[in-house]
Each structure stands twice: as C-alpha cells, then as structure tokens.
Scaffold this motif. Structure first.
Motif, mmCIF file in Angstrom:
data_model
loop_
_atom_site.group_PDB
_atom_site.id
_atom_site.type_symbol
_atom_site.label_atom_id
_atom_site.label_comp_id
_atom_site.label_asym_id
_atom_site.label_seq_id
_atom_site.Cartn_x
_atom_site.Cartn_y
_atom_site.Cartn_z
ATOM 1 N N MET A 1 0.846 -1.195 0.000
ATOM 2 C CA MET A 1 0.000 0.000 0.000
ATOM 3 C C MET A 1 0.886 1.252 0.000
ATOM 4 N N TYR A 2 1.417 1.545 -1.178
ATOM 5 C CA TYR A 2 2.186 2.763 -1.357
ATOM 6 C C TYR A 2 1.651 3.466 -2.601
ATOM 7 N N GLY A 156 5.760 3.093 1.910
ATOM 8 C CA GLY A 156 4.321 2.870 1.951
ATOM 9 C C GLY A 156 3.845 2.497 3.333
ATOM 10 N N GLY A 157 2.638 1.939 3.410
ATOM 11 C CA GLY A 157 2.085 1.524 4.704
ATOM 12 C C GLY A 157 1.956 2.697 5.649
ATOM 13 N N ASP A 158 2.528 2.568 6.837
ATOM 14 C CA ASP A 158 2.444 3.619 7.846
ATOM 15 C C ASP A 158 3.484 4.709 7.671
ATOM 16 N N ASP A 159 4.327 4.606 6.624
ATOM 17 C CA ASP A 159 5.274 5.690 6.340
ATOM 18 C C ASP A 159 4.493 6.972 6.066
ATOM 19 N N LEU A 183 -4.078 7.336 2.975
ATOM 20 C CA LEU A 183 -4.544 7.808 1.671
ATOM 21 C C LEU A 183 -5.130 6.663 0.843
ATOM 22 N N TRP A 184 -4.440 5.537 0.851
ATOM 23 C CA TRP A 184 -4.914 4.356 0.121
ATOM 24 C C TRP A 184 -6.303 3.936 0.635
ATOM 25 N N PRO A 367 -9.038 3.047 8.880
ATOM 26 C CA PRO A 367 -7.638 3.130 8.452
ATOM 27 C C PRO A 367 -7.324 4.406 7.689
ATOM 28 N N ASN A 368 -8.347 5.191 7.342
ATOM 29 C CA ASN A 368 -8.125 6.467 6.666
ATOM 30 C C ASN A 368 -7.852 7.617 7.623
ATOM 31 N N ILE A 369 -7.980 7.387 8.917
ATOM 32 C CA ILE A 369 -7.836 8.469 9.893
ATOM 33 C C ILE A 369 -6.356 8.787 10.121
#
Length: 509
Positions: A1-2, A156-159, A183-184, A367-369
């Motif tokens: 997820m990047y 990506g991910g939590d980056d 964002l994803w 997960p969008n927060i």
C-alpha cells in the motif's frame, strides 16, 4: 500500500495512455513516469532523504502532479502550500515541519524570496513555472533534463506520505499527518462506491494543495486515467474546456456550480460528455441541485462529507439519492452514509452514542484516519480518543444510517435558551429560488443572548427582500430558528476549499 504503485501499474499495462493535459501540453504515462523518476533523482541529489518534507506553492498544473508523484517516488513527504495564505502563515508551515525544498510557479515566485528570507531554515527554491527562471532559483525543467531516473523508493504503509496544514481558524495551523495507508484506505472505498469512468477525463479545478483535490487526483491515478488541469476557476474557461476536451468528471464546490449556471453562455456549450459531478463543502445546496439537474438532466451527482484528518471522505451521498423522489423526500440533503472501512457514530459530550435522530458530534474510526498532528501531542490527544476521531461537527443519523450535518458544534447558536443549528436555517434559505448562497451566524442580543442573523447572496437578476425571506423560513422551521435579521451582499468570504468563512463574517459585523 504505497501511492506510487498505481503509477507503476499503469506504466506496465497502459504506458501510452494519455496521462495529463494542461493547456497545449499533453503527455502519456510513459512520458509522465520518466519525468517523475528524473524529478525524484534531482530532489535526492539536492538533499531530500527518506521522510524529508518538500513543499509546492503553485496553482494547478501538470507539474503539480509530477511534484506529488516525484516526491513519493524519491521517498519524500509532501507539504503542499495553501496558496491563499499570507507569507507568515506559509513560513510557519514550512518551519514547523522543517521543509528544506520549496517549488514555486510564476504566480507566486515574487513571494518566494520573502518566504526564504523569513524562514528559520531557508528552503531551497525550485522554479516550476513558465518562462525564464528567476535569479537565485533552480529550474524545474533543467533539473529533470539533467537527472538520470531512479528506482521507486517504495515507501508505503504507515510511512508518512503527506503533511497537510489545516486552515488555522484558531491559533496556528495544525499539520495533519497522513500515511500512505491512510490515503490508500480513503481512495479505495470511494472507487468501490463510485468507480471512475472508464476511459474518462477528470478535470482538476479544486486546488491540488487541498485534500479533496489531491484525493481525487489519487483516485484518477489508481484508475490509470487522464488528468486535465486548469490553474484556477473561471466560469467561461471551464465551460470551454469541458466541451473541447470532452471532460467526463469533475469536482466542484457550490459557488463554482452557481457561477457556471449563471453564465449567460451556459446553454451554448456542449456539455454532454460530462457524466458525473461531485460537489462538497456545503450542505445547503438544494436549489442549486434542482437548477443543475434541470439544465443537465443526464448528470450523475454525488455529495461528499469529509475533513483533512480523514483523508478526506467520511461519507458520500451517491447519484441514486439525487433522483426526483430522493430530492422530494429530503434524502438529497443528507451527506450520505459512512464509506467502506469507515465507522461513524453520533455521540453526546461524554462520548456515548445517542439515539437515531438526535443531534450530537460525529466521530469516525478507520484506516483512513490521520496519524495525528505534527509536533502537537496535546491537540492530537484531544482529537483522537480511544481510536476515534472527534470531528467537532454536529449532525444526526437517521434509521438508515444517513448523516445530516447541522453545524460545527462551536458555531451552534443559543437563542433564548434554544439551540439553533445554522445549517438547518441555511438549508431552508437555499431552497428559495432567489437565493444563490446563504450563511447564518449568531450575533449578540440583549434579550435572547444571541440572535439568528443571515447573510444572503441573491441569484443574478433576482429580487427578494428581508420580509419575504423571513416569511418563507416560517413555513419550514420554528419561529425561534428564523433569522431575526438578514443582510444582502454581492459575495461571501470563502476559503480555498470553497467553504464560507464565518469568522470573517463575524469580524465584519
């Protein structure tokens, strides 16, 4: 997820598909991807390390999209600059998160030197505009031409992906930290509810520095479809480009839509290619929707509610809720239901969920927060509690889960001991055919504590007075909610996102 994965996918599968149209410039995804990889290399050579912040102070253009993808491709973090801010506000946002590189275009190059001289850490300036590169700046095009493309950094991910500074309505702006996963997770559910038009052309009118504009651009990247960009809103120019480029989708705020509808040449343009329009930033758009669908009955309309901290969409009211039946029932005045992966509740001041139909505060989890506010742990703790984002927006939810916004909680008017929610009054005013826009605020009153005051912009050529509007309101809402005073203006103060700035209205009274 990047977020660069979607670009890689398009480069692999449809590299010769048209990526961007800006004025006379057109480029395929193959050309766009090459420039992104070269820009990433140039930024790395200038000192951008993984996680470093890079800003852009510019109007919409194809280069703005290259900045977004180029920074991520090189492993950096976006810090888009609100072009409507003053120099001190911009400097604060750059200093707050130690931004080392600032891209500017021809519209704001004159301000860049003052920004650089005022900043605690003077940013390196890159000129990404048209024409000759100003003295003391590096040239965007020269940097790309001289750099060798690099591989995608793959963060990506939590980056951290982006820091978007909120408007600073109270005190200094807050930097909302958005991860690639945030964002994803915001974009994918939206694509499930509203898949982008296949082979479509999206017109970017909303500023890309704003979360709504950027999120819509990311959805178009995920779909691998074409971006058409204009620097800013101009009604006639917009009508022309929709016809010329056969635009299929766009995102507008109600003020823009009203300006289009009021343009004398609206009906002369062929707008048949436009199949979908998303509008936001105003819950009081009933009459506007009626006018728009009367002129373009084939159009699919959707309305979204969100905030920067949710990247941004919380709920959407989709096209089937804009049918004649839905509009008559009042369902079209809703901001829709929570999207996939987004949990939404309405709670009282103690965080307890309230019964359906009861006004409370919207809280959101998913997960969008956002990750939090940059360098502001106390404000982060106030906003994020037990995994829930407390939005500060007042609303109620009906039995089917539809949300109806009533007000920012801090903007609620208390008149004679009764709570009055401005959005409810604005919705009624917006239903009058002579009203183009309306804003409702509370003003001091000796007897009631606060009185309901409305500021109204008439439709072009329309005539309506205060007495008529007050009588009209009495047909739909209780007397204590009706405006005690109404003033008429030619325009209302708006934010960059098209929201009415009520704080400015209060200052002027």
């Amino acid at each position: 997820m990047y977020m660069t994965q979607c670009l890689q996918r398009t480069l692999q599968q449809t590299p010769d598909h048209l990526a961007t149209i800006f004025g006379s410039r057109r480029q395929t995804y193959r050309q766009f991807g090459e420039r992104v990889a070269r820009l990433a290399a140039a930024l790395q050579a200038l000192g951008m390390a993984p996680g470093d912040r890079v800003s852009m102070f510019a109007l919409n253009s194809d280069r703005y999209l290259e900045y977004i993808m180029g920074v991520w491709w090189g492993g950096g973090v976006l810090n888009p600059v609100n072009s409507r801010w003053s120099v001190p506000e911009i400097v604060y946002s750059l200093d707050d998160c130690s931004t080392g590189i600032l891209l500017v275009d021809e519209h704001f190059a004159a301000l860049a030197v003052g920004i650089r001289n005022s900043a605690r850490q003077a940013p390196l300036l890159i000129y990404a505009g048209e024409g000759e590169v100003p003295t003391g700046m590096l040239g965007f095009e020269q940097l790309i031409a001289e750099a060798a493309p690099v591989e995608d950094a793959g963060r990506g991910g939590d980056d951290l992906a982006c820091i978007m500074y909120t408007g600073g309505t109270t005190g200094f702006p807050k930097g909302v930290m958005q991860s690639h996963l945030n964002l994803w997770s915001a974009c994918m559910p939206r694509m499930v509810d509203m898949p982008p038009v296949r082979g479509g052309r999206l017109l970017h009118v909303a500023p890309l520095f704003h979360v709504a504009g950027m999120a819509r651009a990311l959805i178009q990247f995920l779909a691998g479809e074409t971006h058409v960009l204009v620097p800013s809103f101009d009604a006639e120019g917009l009508l022309h480009i929709i016809e010329r480029e056969r635009i299929t989708e766009t995102l507008l705020v109600p003020t823009m839509i009203l300006a289009l509808l009021a343009h004398p040449d609206f009906d002369r343009y062929d707008l048949g290619s436009l199949v979908r329009l998303t509008y936001g930033a105003s819950p009081s758009a009933g009459e506007m929707v009626e006018q728009l669908l009367a002129r373009l009955p084939h159009l699919e309309l959707s309305h979204s509610y969100g905030l920067t901290e949710a990247c941004p969409v919380v709920s959407s009211n989709l096209p089937w809720n804009h049918t004649p039946e839905a509009r008559q029932s009042g369902l079209s005045r809703s901001v829709g239901r929570g999207g996939l992966g987004v949990n939404v509740k309405i709670v009282d001041p103690h965080g307890r969920e309230v019964p359906r139909g009861t006004v409370g505060e919207i809280i959101v989890r998913g997960p969008n927060i956002m990750l939090g506010y940059w360098n502001k742990p106390e404000e982060t703790a106030r906003a994020l509690r037990d995994g829930w984002l407390y939005t500060g927006d007042g609303a109620y939810m009906d039995e089917q889960g539809y949300l109806f916004i009533v007000d920012r909680l801090k903007d609620m008017i208390v008149s004679g001991g009764e709570n009055v929610y401005s959005a409810e009054v604005e919705n009624v005013l917006a239903g009058h055919p002579a009203v183009a826009m309306a804003a409702v605020i509370g003003i001091p009153h000796e007897q009631w504590g606060e009185a309901v005051h409305a500021v109204v912009v008439r439709q072009p050529g329309a005539e309506v007075d205060e007495a008529e509007l007050r009588q009209y309101c009495r047909e739909f809402i209780a007397g204590y909610k009706c405006p005690k005073s109404i003033e008429f203006r030619d325009t209302l103060p708006l934010s960059a996102a098209g929201k009415i700035l009520k704080r400015e209205l209060r200052k002027s009274l």
